[in-house]
Scaffold this active site. Sequence first.
Site, PDB file in Angstrom:
ATOM      1  N   ASP A   1      -3.100   6.478  -4.278  1.00 20.66           N
ATOM      2  CA  ASP A   1      -3.212   5.403  -3.291  1.00 20.66           C
ATOM      3  C   ASP A   1      -3.520   4.058  -3.939  1.00 20.66           C
ATOM      4  O   ASP A   1      -4.634   3.819  -4.401  1.00 20.66           O
ATOM      5  CB  ASP A   1      -4.313   5.767  -2.295  1.00 20.66           C
ATOM      6  CG  ASP A   1      -4.383   4.812  -1.121  1.00 20.66           C
ATOM      7  OD1 ASP A   1      -3.598   3.843  -1.076  1.00 20.66           O
ATOM      8  OD2 ASP A   1      -5.210   5.030  -0.228  1.00 20.66           O
ATOM      9  N   THR A   2      -2.542   3.150  -3.946  1.00 23.23           N
ATOM     10  CA  THR A   2      -2.768   1.805  -4.476  1.00 23.23           C
ATOM     11  C   THR A   2      -3.637   0.964  -3.557  1.00 23.23           C
ATOM     12  O   THR A   2      -4.067  -0.124  -3.948  1.00 23.23           O
ATOM     13  CB  THR A   2      -1.440   1.065  -4.692  1.00 23.23           C
ATOM     14  OG1 THR A   2      -0.773   0.910  -3.437  1.00 23.23           O
ATOM     15  CG2 THR A   2      -0.549   1.817  -5.658  1.00 23.23           C
ATOM     16  N   GLY A   3      -3.888   1.430  -2.339  1.00 23.60           N
ATOM     17  CA  GLY A   3      -4.742   0.690  -1.420  1.00 23.60           C
ATOM     18  C   GLY A   3      -6.219   0.882  -1.700  1.00 23.60           C
ATOM     19  O   GLY A   3      -7.056   0.337  -0.997  1.00 23.60           O
ATOM     20  N   SER A   4      -6.544   1.664  -2.718  1.00 22.45           N
ATOM     21  CA  SER A   4      -7.936   1.922  -3.057  1.00 22.45           C
ATOM     22  C   SER A   4      -8.223   1.443  -4.473  1.00 22.45           C
ATOM     23  O   SER A   4      -7.518   1.804  -5.418  1.00 22.45           O
ATOM     24  CB  SER A   4      -8.250   3.420  -2.934  1.00 22.45           C
ATOM     25  OG  SER A   4      -9.583   3.681  -3.302  1.00 22.45           O
ATOM     26  N   THR A   5      -9.255   0.638  -4.626  1.00 20.26           N
ATOM     27  CA  THR A   5      -9.650   0.167  -5.948  1.00 20.26           C
ATOM     28  C   THR A   5     -10.239   1.298  -6.782  1.00 20.26           C
ATOM     29  O   THR A   5      -9.931   1.443  -7.960  1.00 20.26           O
ATOM     30  CB  THR A   5     -10.713  -0.938  -5.816  1.00 20.26           C
ATOM     31  OG1 THR A   5     -10.196  -1.989  -5.021  1.00 20.26           O
ATOM     32  CG2 THR A   5     -11.117  -1.475  -7.171  1.00 20.26           C
TER      33      THR A   5
ATOM     34  N   ASP B   1       0.819  -1.204   0.000  1.00 22.43           N
ATOM     35  CA  ASP B   1       0.000   0.000   0.000  1.00 22.43           C
ATOM     36  C   ASP B   1       0.853   1.255   0.000  1.00 22.43           C
ATOM     37  O   ASP B   1       1.646   1.470   0.914  1.00 22.43           O
ATOM     38  CB  ASP B   1      -0.897  -0.027   1.242  1.00 22.43           C
ATOM     39  CG  ASP B   1      -1.822   1.166   1.323  1.00 22.43           C
ATOM     40  OD1 ASP B   1      -2.118   1.763   0.279  1.00 22.43           O
ATOM     41  OD2 ASP B   1      -2.244   1.504   2.437  1.00 22.43           O
ATOM     42  N   THR B   2       0.687   2.101  -1.018  1.00 20.02           N
ATOM     43  CA  THR B   2       1.417   3.367  -1.068  1.00 20.02           C
ATOM     44  C   THR B   2       0.770   4.433  -0.198  1.00 20.02           C
ATOM     45  O   THR B   2       1.369   5.481   0.026  1.00 20.02           O
ATOM     46  CB  THR B   2       1.481   3.900  -2.510  1.00 20.02           C
ATOM     47  OG1 THR B   2       0.151   4.133  -2.995  1.00 20.02           O
ATOM     48  CG2 THR B   2       2.181   2.913  -3.425  1.00 20.02           C
ATOM     49  N   GLY B   3      -0.432   4.169   0.298  1.00 23.32           N
ATOM     50  CA  GLY B   3      -1.147   5.160   1.082  1.00 23.32           C
ATOM     51  C   GLY B   3      -0.962   5.025   2.573  1.00 23.32           C
ATOM     52  O   GLY B   3      -1.544   5.790   3.342  1.00 23.32           O
TER      53      GLY B   3
END
Length: 544
Positions: free
Chosen positions: A371-375, A83-85
């Site tokens: 944010d890669t943690g969000s689809t 996760d980047t976020g």
Amino acid sequence: MRLNSVALLSLVATALAAKAPFKIDFEVRRGESKDDLSPEDDSNPRFVKRDGSLDMTLTNKQTFYMATLKIGSNEDENRVLVDTGSSDLWVMSHDLKCVSAPNSKRNERSFGHGTGVKLNERELMQKRKNLYQPSRTIETDEEKEASEKIHNKLFGFGSIYSTVYITEGPGAYSTFSPFVGTEGGSGGSGGSNTCTSYGSFNTENSDTFKKNNTNDFEIQYADDTSAIGIWGYDDVTISNVTVKDLSFAIANETSSDVGVLGIGLPGLEVTTQYGYTYQNLPLKLKADGIIAKSLYSLYLNTADAKAGSILFGAIDHAKYQGDLVTVKMMRTYSQISYPVRIQVPVSKIDVESSSGSTTNILSSTTGVVLDTGSTLSYVFSDTLQSLGKALNGQYSNSVGAYVVNCNLADSSRTVDIEFGGNKTIKVPISDLVLQASKSTCILGVMQQSSSSSYMLFGDNILRSAYIVYDLDDYEVSLAQVSYTNKESIEVIGASGITNSSGSGTTSSSGTSTSTSTRHSAGSIISKPVYGLLLSLLISCYVLV
């Protein structure tokens, strides 16, 4: 080709002649739910050695990029969300207690890791303001002496799940986490130990584990899932490469079923509210000499692809077209002199209508978290309404989103996003369309809370860009992605990126070709570099 020889890898590691990039390749798997995703798959993960690079593998589902880590002398295997976020690594204890997340409170939205702060904002800003400049970190030897006395407690830096159903139209919202009520919070098991199904760590069986003499680790996300445990450090192996004495938390109670590998800015570490930062994975890779700069490049690949990558300490010039343009990250709080989140300015969002006319739906320059943690992606109400109108969408209370014509899934139209006033990324509208049912399609862009100071771009937008995150200089460099299996990897020196051009081009059909590569001089190291390629399997869940 898979590397099976540990001895060979050790020899190469010993013979490192220069800083080497550290690469995470991720494999993409898809299914109806996380339960029908077996560790076995019809696609074979690639473990490949390259000069000057260290590869880790990721996998994409709804969109969860999961890395496989081996922790401690006992090499306990753990799969964690990349996760980047967010900025902290935490994993499950082997004997942890799985609990159900409260599901009665549904007035907050899950935005993905790194967002949705619930902690008293004034108190948090003051604690961050009291930090020294980011160069002041607690080093590993200080951690070994347990000189830090903190209570690692943070509420609300994001959520593992980004699924949102807006039930009252723009301006009002409620949340729905896919596992709430059935498995608890963000995948919790409601009491059973299925929350260790992605692995756990037994500290007692590791001869190299050291527990910090600190208060408990505690984190809670916006979907009310949480984790409580201890802080420590141990050796963490990714494929055949070991990062010594990496700091992380071990949860002994959680309502989530998977740990997190946060690779964001140190200012978002849970310890910042207690006056210090520590070396998370990107910083530790630099400190250990594995890479020359705390920098990584992100390539998510197409929405239906089976592989993508995060490359630490280097850039893959084959994965983008045109020039990489650098944009400074924005300061998160005016009282703090450096950014806390990976947030960049977006100056324009042009949408092409069905008639061919183009409309800018952004009223003014706005900060956007990547944010890669969000689809999904989240924009402010006026921007969302303008986007829905431009696409002839109709807001549906029953669906909780804008319903659009399913023909848009095959459209060649784009949303053109201008970053920092000088770099435009073209996002296919087809990437923003979700198939809700056989005959219903919805827009995968949701409304951001009016109380938020920023919008958020998730994977459905980020996959259109090749993005380089420079955590040392607080910069993000972007270029239009080029979808290809080819590689042209170069190591980045300590002085960072100068103007670079990609070697990839994209045809009208979306396939990729390769042309001659023009690289800039300066900090790009063009000589051969002997390093390790670290391949790490990361599973990604698409939940429908």
